[in-house]
Design a protein around this motif. Structure first.
Motif, PDB file in Angstrom:
ATOM      1  N   ASP A 124      14.124 -13.617  18.411  1.00 14.96           N
ATOM      2  CA  ASP A 124      15.556 -13.367  18.246  1.00 14.96           C
ATOM      3  C   ASP A 124      16.269 -14.464  17.466  1.00 14.96           C
ATOM      4  OD1 ASP A 124      15.320 -11.023  19.758  1.00 14.96           O
ATOM      5  OD2 ASP A 124      15.567 -12.132  21.645  1.00 14.96           O
ATOM      6  N   THR A 125      15.525 -15.454  16.989  1.00 12.96           N
ATOM      7  CA  THR A 125      16.129 -16.567  16.258  1.00 12.96           C
ATOM      8  C   THR A 125      15.957 -16.367  14.764  1.00 12.96           C
ATOM      9  OG1 THR A 125      15.520 -18.043  18.081  1.00 12.96           O
ATOM     10  CG2 THR A 125      16.196 -19.074  16.013  1.00 12.96           C
ATOM     11  N   GLN A 126      17.057 -16.491  14.028  1.00  8.65           N
ATOM     12  CA  GLN A 126      17.009 -16.289  12.585  1.00  8.65           C
ATOM     13  C   GLN A 126      16.613 -17.574  11.857  1.00  8.65           C
ATOM     14  OE1 GLN A 126      20.691 -14.490  11.195  1.00  8.65           O
ATOM     15  NE2 GLN A 126      19.780 -12.469  11.483  1.00  8.65           N
ATOM     16  N   ILE A 127      16.232 -17.401  10.610  1.00  6.90           N
ATOM     17  CA  ILE A 127      15.783 -18.530   9.787  1.00  6.90           C
ATOM     18  C   ILE A 127      16.985 -19.163   9.095  1.00  6.90           C
ATOM     19  CG2 ILE A 127      14.387 -19.176   7.789  1.00  6.90           C
ATOM     20  CD1 ILE A 127      12.484 -16.904   8.544  1.00  6.90           C
ATOM     21  N   GLU A 128      17.007 -20.504   9.100  1.00  4.88           N
ATOM     22  CA  GLU A 128      18.136 -21.230   8.514  1.00  4.88           C
ATOM     23  C   GLU A 128      17.770 -21.931   7.202  1.00  4.88           C
ATOM     24  OE1 GLU A 128      21.401 -23.231  10.981  1.00  4.88           O
ATOM     25  OE2 GLU A 128      20.123 -24.925  10.373  1.00  4.88           O
ATOM     26  N   GLU A 129      16.550 -22.439   7.111  1.00  2.00           N
ATOM     27  CA  GLU A 129      16.102 -23.121   5.891  1.00  2.00           C
ATOM     28  C   GLU A 129      14.743 -22.574   5.455  1.00  2.00           C
ATOM     29  OE1 GLU A 129      16.805 -27.430   5.249  1.00  2.00           O
ATOM     30  OE2 GLU A 129      17.332 -27.467   7.374  1.00  2.00           O
ATOM     31  N   VAL A 130      14.594 -22.389   4.138  1.00  2.00           N
ATOM     32  CA  VAL A 130      13.343 -21.862   3.573  1.00  2.00           C
ATOM     33  C   VAL A 130      12.973 -22.682   2.345  1.00  2.00           C
ATOM     34  CG1 VAL A 130      12.215 -19.897   2.479  1.00  2.00           C
ATOM     35  CG2 VAL A 130      13.767 -19.518   4.404  1.00  2.00           C
ATOM     36  N   ASP A 131      11.714 -23.085   2.282  1.00  2.00           N
ATOM     37  CA  ASP A 131      11.179 -23.780   1.104  1.00  2.00           C
ATOM     38  C   ASP A 131      10.021 -22.959   0.548  1.00  2.00           C
ATOM     39  OD1 ASP A 131      10.266 -25.424  -0.851  1.00  2.00           O
ATOM     40  OD2 ASP A 131       9.889 -27.169   0.424  1.00  2.00           O
ATOM     41  N   LEU A 132      10.261 -22.327  -0.583  1.00  2.00           N
ATOM     42  CA  LEU A 132       9.241 -21.504  -1.247  1.00  2.00           C
ATOM     43  C   LEU A 132       8.847 -22.106  -2.597  1.00  2.00           C
ATOM     44  CD1 LEU A 132      10.724 -18.000  -0.391  1.00  2.00           C
ATOM     45  CD2 LEU A 132       8.506 -18.868   0.365  1.00  2.00           C
ATOM     46  N   SER A 133       8.964 -23.396  -2.726  1.00  2.57           N
ATOM     47  CA  SER A 133       8.678 -24.072  -3.986  1.00  2.57           C
ATOM     48  C   SER A 133       7.240 -23.809  -4.434  1.00  2.57           C
ATOM     49  CB  SER A 133       8.891 -25.580  -3.833  1.00  2.57           C
ATOM     50  OG  SER A 133      10.216 -25.863  -3.461  1.00  2.57           O
ATOM     51  N   GLY A 134       7.107 -23.421  -5.705  1.00  2.00           N
ATOM     52  CA  GLY A 134       5.794 -23.216  -6.285  1.00  2.00           C
ATOM     53  C   GLY A 134       5.080 -21.951  -5.867  1.00  2.00           C
ATOM     54  N   THR A 135       5.721 -21.091  -5.105  1.00  2.00           N
ATOM     55  CA  THR A 135       5.080 -19.845  -4.671  1.00  2.00           C
ATOM     56  C   THR A 135       5.317 -18.735  -5.701  1.00  2.00           C
ATOM     57  OG1 THR A 135       7.024 -19.060  -3.441  1.00  2.00           O
ATOM     58  CG2 THR A 135       5.483 -20.508  -2.276  1.00  2.00           C
ATOM     59  N   ILE A 136       4.699 -17.583  -5.480  1.00  5.87           N
ATOM     60  CA  ILE A 136       4.824 -16.463  -6.420  1.00  5.87           C
ATOM     61  C   ILE A 136       5.770 -15.392  -5.877  1.00  5.87           C
ATOM     62  CG2 ILE A 136       2.605 -16.809  -7.551  1.00  5.87           C
ATOM     63  CD1 ILE A 136       1.411 -14.689  -5.728  1.00  5.87           C
ATOM     64  N   ILE A 137       6.784 -15.806  -5.146  1.00  9.67           N
ATOM     65  CA  ILE A 137       7.791 -14.854  -4.680  1.00  9.67           C
ATOM     66  C   ILE A 137       8.477 -14.215  -5.883  1.00  9.67           C
ATOM     67  CG2 ILE A 137       9.530 -16.687  -4.500  1.00  9.67           C
ATOM     68  CD1 ILE A 137      10.809 -15.108  -2.205  1.00  9.67           C
ATOM     69  N   SER A 155      14.937 -23.152  -1.295  1.00  9.46           N
ATOM     70  CA  SER A 155      14.345 -23.878  -2.414  1.00  9.46           C
ATOM     71  C   SER A 155      13.343 -22.982  -3.128  1.00  9.46           C
ATOM     72  CB  SER A 155      13.649 -25.160  -1.930  1.00  9.46           C
ATOM     73  OG  SER A 155      13.030 -25.826  -3.012  1.00  9.46           O
ATOM     74  N   LEU A 156      13.587 -22.765  -4.410  1.00  8.24           N
ATOM     75  CA  LEU A 156      12.722 -21.941  -5.254  1.00  8.24           C
ATOM     76  C   LEU A 156      12.160 -22.768  -6.411  1.00  8.24           C
ATOM     77  CD1 LEU A 156      15.129 -18.881  -5.406  1.00  8.24           C
ATOM     78  CD2 LEU A 156      13.048 -19.039  -4.024  1.00  8.24           C
ATOM     79  N   ARG A 157      12.071 -24.033  -6.223  1.00 10.39           N
ATOM     80  CA  ARG A 157      11.661 -24.956  -7.285  1.00 10.39           C
ATOM     81  C   ARG A 157      10.277 -24.584  -7.849  1.00 10.39           C
ATOM     82  NH1 ARG A 157      12.848 -30.274  -8.762  1.00 10.39           N
ATOM     83  NH2 ARG A 157      11.112 -31.426  -9.675  1.00 10.39           N
ATOM     84  N   GLY A 158      10.228 -24.392  -9.168  1.00  9.84           N
ATOM     85  CA  GLY A 158       8.965 -24.137  -9.840  1.00  9.84           C
ATOM     86  C   GLY A 158       8.322 -22.804  -9.515  1.00  9.84           C
ATOM     87  N   CYS A 159       9.106 -21.802  -9.158  1.00  9.59           N
ATOM     88  CA  CYS A 159       8.558 -20.471  -8.863  1.00  9.59           C
ATOM     89  C   CYS A 159       8.457 -19.668 -10.171  1.00  9.59           C
ATOM     90  CB  CYS A 159       9.431 -19.729  -7.860  1.00  9.59           C
ATOM     91  SG  CYS A 159       9.410 -20.447  -6.206  1.00  9.59           S
ATOM     92  N   PRO A 160       7.267 -19.324 -10.623  1.00  7.58           N
ATOM     93  CA  PRO A 160       7.112 -18.684 -11.935  1.00  7.58           C
ATOM     94  C   PRO A 160       7.636 -17.254 -12.007  1.00  7.58           C
ATOM     95  CG  PRO A 160       5.000 -18.767 -10.796  1.00  7.58           C
ATOM     96  CD  PRO A 160       5.958 -19.571  -9.970  1.00  7.58           C
ATOM     97  N   GLU A 161       7.785 -16.581 -10.862  1.00  8.52           N
ATOM     98  CA  GLU A 161       8.215 -15.179 -10.869  1.00  8.52           C
ATOM     99  C   GLU A 161       9.711 -15.015 -10.586  1.00  8.52           C
ATOM    100  OE1 GLU A 161       6.179 -12.797 -11.766  1.00  8.52           O
ATOM    101  OE2 GLU A 161       4.492 -14.182 -11.925  1.00  8.52           O
ATOM    102  N   VAL A 162      10.402 -16.101 -10.308  1.00  9.62           N
ATOM    103  CA  VAL A 162      11.849 -16.028 -10.064  1.00  9.62           C
ATOM    104  C   VAL A 162      12.555 -15.875 -11.411  1.00  9.62           C
ATOM    105  CG1 VAL A 162      13.861 -17.345  -9.334  1.00  9.62           C
ATOM    106  CG2 VAL A 162      11.823 -17.300  -7.900  1.00  9.62           C
ATOM    107  N   ASP A 163      13.301 -14.783 -11.555  1.00 10.38           N
ATOM    108  CA  ASP A 163      13.974 -14.494 -12.814  1.00 10.38           C
ATOM    109  C   ASP A 163      15.443 -14.165 -12.561  1.00 10.38           C
ATOM    110  OD1 ASP A 163      13.753 -12.051 -11.589  1.00 10.38           O
ATOM    111  OD2 ASP A 163      12.386 -11.176 -13.062  1.00 10.38           O
ATOM    112  N   ASP A 164      16.115 -13.669 -13.586  1.00  8.14           N
ATOM    113  CA  ASP A 164      17.540 -13.365 -13.471  1.00  8.14           C
ATOM    114  C   ASP A 164      17.797 -12.248 -12.463  1.00  8.14           C
ATOM    115  OD1 ASP A 164      17.907 -15.273 -15.371  1.00  8.14           O
ATOM    116  OD2 ASP A 164      18.256 -13.880 -17.030  1.00  8.14           O
TER     117      ASP A 164
END
Length: 266
Positions: A124-137, A155-164
């Motif tokens: 029942d607890t929601q997420i407050e911080e997420v670090d997806l740096s370098g992933t293929i999200i 954080s989406l630092r260096g994610c190659p699939e993150v686009d506009d």
């Protein structure tokens, strides 16, 4: 037989070297002598590049398939365990990390990608911080996180699939997101950054290392106008705006400088 051999060779050739190889083979067939070293080398190179092209094509296909499989919607997990557990599981499968609201502990996989399932104890607890740096999200995988309406840091630092398109979909966190890092994302352009105007609570934004921004300084000014309460980092105001004069001074420049100096003396 010569025609069939030539036809077979043409099919094996890549687009870059097909004409050269065909000429070489035709010359070799028109004479009684065996193919020259140069002809054999051309044919060998054709086969080599033909195989390389297929390997590159197969590699691109395999990567596309991997990105799609990693960003599928975890609908079954949501039905059985709820939105929060499904979102947590998705983040960990991407080798990202997260922190639940009201907790100090971060959940993250180890170096081999394995992780503990202790996060399932607080469904029942929601997420407050997420670090997806370098992933293929990508934008499809974002469907697994849209129910996290308490998300404050992403954080989406260096994610190659993150686009506009991905950035445009972040409007679902418009009332919660405070920190956003999109630095070093190679597919992000000024169009995607403009879509962040819907993040009204945003206070910190990192845009450093965005290779597709031609005038980072101007983009920073526009973002600060659009998000007046947000601190934009990663770009200096003069970056991309002032073009240094690297040409050699001409005689006209020297004359103009001398004339200006004379005017000042008068």
């Amino acid at each position: 037989m010569a025609a069939s051999l030539l036809s077979h060779g043409m099919r094996r050739c890549s687009a870059r070297t097909c004409a050269a190889a065909a000429v070489a083979v035709r010359r070799g067939l028109s004479s009684a002598a065996p193919p020259s070293v140069f002809t054999r080398l051309l044919l060998k190179l054709n086969n080599y590049f033909y195989d390389v092209e297929h390997i590159v094509g197969w590699n691109n296909w395999a990567r596309t398939l991997l990105v799609r499989s990693k960003n599928t919607f975890f609908g079954l997990a949501q039905q059985n365990f709820g939105d929060n557990v499904a979102a947590a599981y998705y983040i960990l499968t991407l080798r990202g990390s997260f922190r639940f609201a009201g907790q100090s502990e971060w959940f993250r996989p180890d170096s081999s990608g394995k992780f503990s399932y202790d996060f399932m104890s607080t469904p029942d607890t929601q997420i407050e911080e997420v670090d997806l740096s370098g992933t293929i999200i990508n934008h499809d995988g974002l469907d697994n996180l849209v129910k996290q309406n308490k998300l404050q840091s992403l954080s989406l630092r260096g994610c190659p699939e993150v686009d506009d398109w991905f950035l445009a979909r972040l409007h679902v966190f418009g009332e919660s997101l405070v920190e956003l890092d999109v630095s070093h994302c190679p597919c992000v352009t000024v169009g995607g950054l403009a879509a962040l105007q819907n993040l009204r609570k945003l206070q910190r934004l990192d845009i450093s290392g965005l290779s597709r921004l031609q005038s980072p300084g101007l983009v920073r000014i526009l973002l600060e106008e659009m998000l007046p309460h947000c601190r934009v980092t990663g770009a200096e105001y003069e970056q991309g705006l002032i073009q240094p004069d690297t040409r050699e001074p001409t005689e006209e420049d020297h004359e103009a400088t001398s004339a200006n100096t004379g005017v000042r003396h008068l």
